[in-house]
Scaffold this active site. Structure first.
Site, short mmCIF file in Angstrom:
data_model
loop_
_atom_site.label_atom_id
_atom_site.label_comp_id
_atom_site.label_asym_id
_atom_site.label_seq_id
_atom_site.Cartn_x
_atom_site.Cartn_y
_atom_site.Cartn_z
CD GLU A 242 -2.48 -1.88 0.56
OE1 GLU A 242 -2.78 -1.11 -0.25
OE2 GLU A 242 -2.55 -3.20 0.61
CB CYS A 276 -1.19 7.46 0.90
SG CYS A 276 -2.88 6.61 1.49
N1 LIG Z 1 -1.50 3.43 0.40
C1 LIG Z 1 -1.63 3.49 1.69
O1 LIG Z 1 -2.57 2.91 2.33
C2 LIG Z 1 -0.85 4.40 2.50
C3 LIG Z 1 0.49 4.69 2.07
N2 LIG Z 1 1.22 5.54 2.97
C4 LIG Z 1 2.36 6.24 2.40
O2 LIG Z 1 3.70 5.95 3.36
C5 LIG Z 1 4.33 6.98 3.21
C6 LIG Z 1 4.92 7.61 4.46
O3 LIG Z 1 5.13 6.75 5.60
P1 LIG Z 1 6.81 6.64 5.71
O4 LIG Z 1 6.61 5.97 7.17
O5 LIG Z 1 7.57 7.56 5.54
O6 LIG Z 1 7.05 5.26 4.79
P2 LIG Z 1 8.37 4.47 4.67
O7 LIG Z 1 8.32 3.87 3.12
O8 LIG Z 1 9.66 5.47 4.76
O9 LIG Z 1 8.51 3.42 5.70
C7 LIG Z 1 7.33 2.40 5.92
C8 LIG Z 1 8.05 1.33 6.64
O10 LIG Z 1 8.75 0.43 5.82
C9 LIG Z 1 10.09 0.23 6.64
N3 LIG Z 1 10.96 0.43 5.69
C10 LIG Z 1 11.72 1.48 4.66
N4 LIG Z 1 12.45 0.88 4.01
C11 LIG Z 1 12.07 -0.44 3.78
C12 LIG Z 1 12.84 -1.65 3.02
N5 LIG Z 1 13.76 -1.38 2.13
N6 LIG Z 1 12.63 -2.74 3.37
C13 LIG Z 1 11.55 -3.18 4.15
N7 LIG Z 1 11.11 -2.08 5.32
C14 LIG Z 1 11.51 -0.75 4.98
C15 LIG Z 1 10.07 1.73 7.58
O11 LIG Z 1 11.07 1.31 8.52
C16 LIG Z 1 8.67 1.56 7.97
O12 LIG Z 1 8.46 0.90 8.94
C17 LIG Z 1 4.10 8.00 2.21
O13 LIG Z 1 4.74 7.69 0.87
C18 LIG Z 1 2.19 7.35 1.96
O14 LIG Z 1 1.95 7.96 0.80
C19 LIG Z 1 1.04 6.03 4.17
C20 LIG Z 1 -0.28 5.51 4.67
C21 LIG Z 1 -1.46 4.82 3.98
O1 LIG Z 2 -7.55 1.25 5.64
C1 LIG Z 2 -8.73 1.77 6.01
O2 LIG Z 2 -9.29 0.96 6.65
C2 LIG Z 2 -9.25 2.60 5.12
C3 LIG Z 2 -8.45 3.55 4.52
C4 LIG Z 2 -7.95 4.88 5.18
O3 LIG Z 2 -8.27 4.93 6.46
N1 LIG Z 2 -7.64 5.81 4.46
C5 LIG Z 2 -7.27 7.27 5.06
C6 LIG Z 2 -5.86 7.28 5.57
C7 LIG Z 2 -4.60 6.51 4.37
C8 LIG Z 2 -3.89 7.63 4.34
O4 LIG Z 2 -4.35 8.59 3.33
O5 LIG Z 2 -2.67 7.75 4.71
C9 LIG Z 2 -7.63 8.12 4.06
O6 LIG Z 2 -8.06 7.57 2.98
O7 LIG Z 2 -7.70 9.18 4.39
#
Ligand SMILES: NC(=O)C1=CN([C@@H]2O[C@H](COP(=O)(O)OP(=O)(O)OC[C@H]3O[C@@H](n4cnc5c(N)ncnc54)[C@H](O)[C@@H]3O)[C@@H](O)[C@H]2O)C=CC1
Ligand SMILES: O=C(O)CCC(=O)N[C@@H](CCC(=O)O)C(=O)O
Length: 481
Positions: A242, A276
């Protein structure tokens, strides 16, 4: 915010500690040593057969007790999330509600998405469809929703009969510890759900470990791609990625500009833009441009930015840490020097703390716009002349998480819906605030076609098809002497 200590800063800090600081005050909140990956995986492996053999009813009952445990501690939990992330308390209360709500939704999803089916036939026997857990799952979490998003993998994985190792973001370990304690207090055995403190190195070691059966990741596209590469030769491991977005919001004909501006602000700046699903690009019809920018600017200037416990409550708090704040201001200045025209300047009102004001910048004239997720309160505005151009511009990204049309007719929306490439497509609603009761995921760089939320059940268990008879009965009756 958190840092990793590589050299002893004082006698009581070891080389491999994670220290978490409150972004809004700079004070130390929490510290601990990084965990032992080998030990965690071995514990999880040993605990798995018994957990998988526990009835689903018992596992679900434990999840309900977990929800009750969180309910009992709603306020301290929300306060801790606010302290560790810098998000306002009103918002972290909604995160805790989402943690509680996840249980009932996951129970329904488990039954609906991975339930059992049987078809009896006198001649053929019974054709059965059942699901089995994968085994040991690594859950890797982000910092922006440090409780709700990892929990969105943990609960369905546990319900399905997997054991779980949570490696939370190194920036929000205290929240992860609180979350895991709630599961343990509710009766989930310690080795069935373990907390592994660490940074990317521990994440990498966990992903690469032979005894892990699946990786459920929420985070940046860069880390997700690294995980995908690391597992290229392990097609047997289930991987759910995700990742981020570069999400468009298209503004078309509407007389309700104040409402439209409120939806834009909500989409772009809630959680200081650290979602995100946040809108990163506002694509607006040329004839509406001036009025839109005036209304949007007026509303943006009224946004209250403040510390999590301020009274009155701010609309948004800090970003996660100084490094993130620096990167954001650099990205904003980068757009300006590449031809972007500032509409509302991004500022750092308290230089030594990671507060950032929302920036709005017109990037229409830029010949090439960076297709990157800028994870904070920065909105690019692009003006277009017709609806086809708006859709083409919205799709001008390698990501594909969420997209909204604000305004427009039902016919416009049906064209938008049909042509937009994203996993979440909304009309007159924000790009963010997705429902846990629906699938949640994107295409392109936003994910690997394993949507979370309601569809998380799908990747927490695999289907097993069986044909069954109580006694052997040959089915080949011809072709013998
Ligand atoms: N699509 C979704 O559901 C969501 C996506 N995000 C995304 O998350 C990001 C923000 O969160 P961050 O913590 O900065 O993300 P990040 O990618 O820096 O870290 C996420 C996790 O992965 C671990 N990690 C980092 N590099 C790794 C590797 N090479 N191998 C294994 N583990 C690794 C980190 O220690 C952390 O626990 C944004 O890009 C945001 O869009 C955030 C929330 C929801
Ligand atoms: O994962 C779920 O239960 C639903 C998705 C959700 O909570 N989305 C939120 C936060 C995710 C993010 O943008 O980091 C949203 O759409 O605002």
């Amino acid at each position: 915010m958190a840092i990793r200590i590589f050299e002893s800063a004082s006698n009581d800090v070891s080389e491999n500690a994670i220290i978490s600081f409150e972004p809004a005050t700079g004070k130390e909140l929490w510290r601990a040593e990084c965990g032992d990956v080998e030990l965690a995986v071995s514990n999880a492996r040993q605990a798995w057969p018994q957990w998988a053999a526990t009835s689903a009813t018992t596992r679900i009952e434990l999840m309900r007790r977990f929800a009750n445990e969180v309910r009992k501690q709603e306020e301290p939990f929300a306060e801790l999330i606010a302290r560790e992330t810098g998000k306002p308390l009103w918002e972290t209360r909604t995160e805790v509600s989402a943690v509680i709500g996840k249980v009932d939704i996951s129970v329904t999803a488990y039954a609906e998405r991975t339930g059992q089916r049987k078809l009896d036939s006198a001649l053929q026997g019974t054709a059965a469809l059942r699901h089995k857990p994968h085994g040991v799952m690594a859950v890797l979490g982000p910092y922006n929703f440090p409780a709700h998003l990892p929990n969105g993998h943990i609960v369905p994985a546990l319900i399905a009969g997997n054991t779980v190792i949570l490696k939370p973001s190194e920036k929000t370990p205290a929240v992860a510890e609180f979350l895991v304690k709630c599961f343990h207090t509710a009766g989930v055995p310690k080795d069935v759900l373990q907390l592994l403190i660490g940074g990317p190195d521990e994440g990498k070691a966990l992903v690469a470990h032979d005894d892990i059966d699946g990786v459920l990741f929420t985070g940046s596209a860069n880390a997700g791609i690294a995980i995908n590469k690391a597992l290229a030769e392990n097609p047997g491991k289930i991987v759910a990625l995700e990742m981020g977005g570069n999400n468009p919001l298209v503004l078309w004909d509407t007389p309700k500009l104040n409402d439209a501006a409120a939806l834009i602000v909500q989409s772009a700046f809630t959680t200081a833009g650290q979602r995100c699903t946040a809108a990163r690009r506002l694509i607006v019809k040329s004839s509406m441009y001036d009025a839109t920018i005036e209304t949007l600017t007026r509303l943006t200037e009224r946004i209250i930015i403040g510390a999590p416990f301020d009274d009155p409550q701010p609309f948004m708090g800090t970003v996660i840490d100084e490094h993130a704040a620096d990167q954001l201001t650099e990205a904003y200045l980068g757009l300006m020097s590449d031809g972007g025209k500032p509409i509302t300047h991004m500022r750092r009102p308290h230089g030594d703390l990671p507060f950032v004001t929302p920036g709005i910048i017109d990037t229409t004239a830029m010949t090439s716009r960076p297709d990157a997720e800028i994870f904070g309160p920065l909105l690019q505005v692009i003006r277009v002349d017709d609806f086809d151009e708006a859709i083409a511009e919205a799709n001008n990204t390698r990501f594909g998480l969420s997209a909204s049309l604000v305004g427009g007719s039902p016919k416009d929306y049906s064209r938008f819906w049909a042509n937009i490439r994203a996993g979440i497509v909304n009309w007159n609603r924000p790009t963010n605030g997705a429902s846990s009761a629906a699938p949640f995921g994107g295409i392109g760089l936003s994910g690997n076609h394993r949507p979370a939320a309601f569809y998380a059940a799908d990747y927490c268990a695999y289907p097993v098809a069986s044909t069954e008879m109580e006694q052997p009965r040959a089915s080949v009756g011809v072709g013998f002497n």
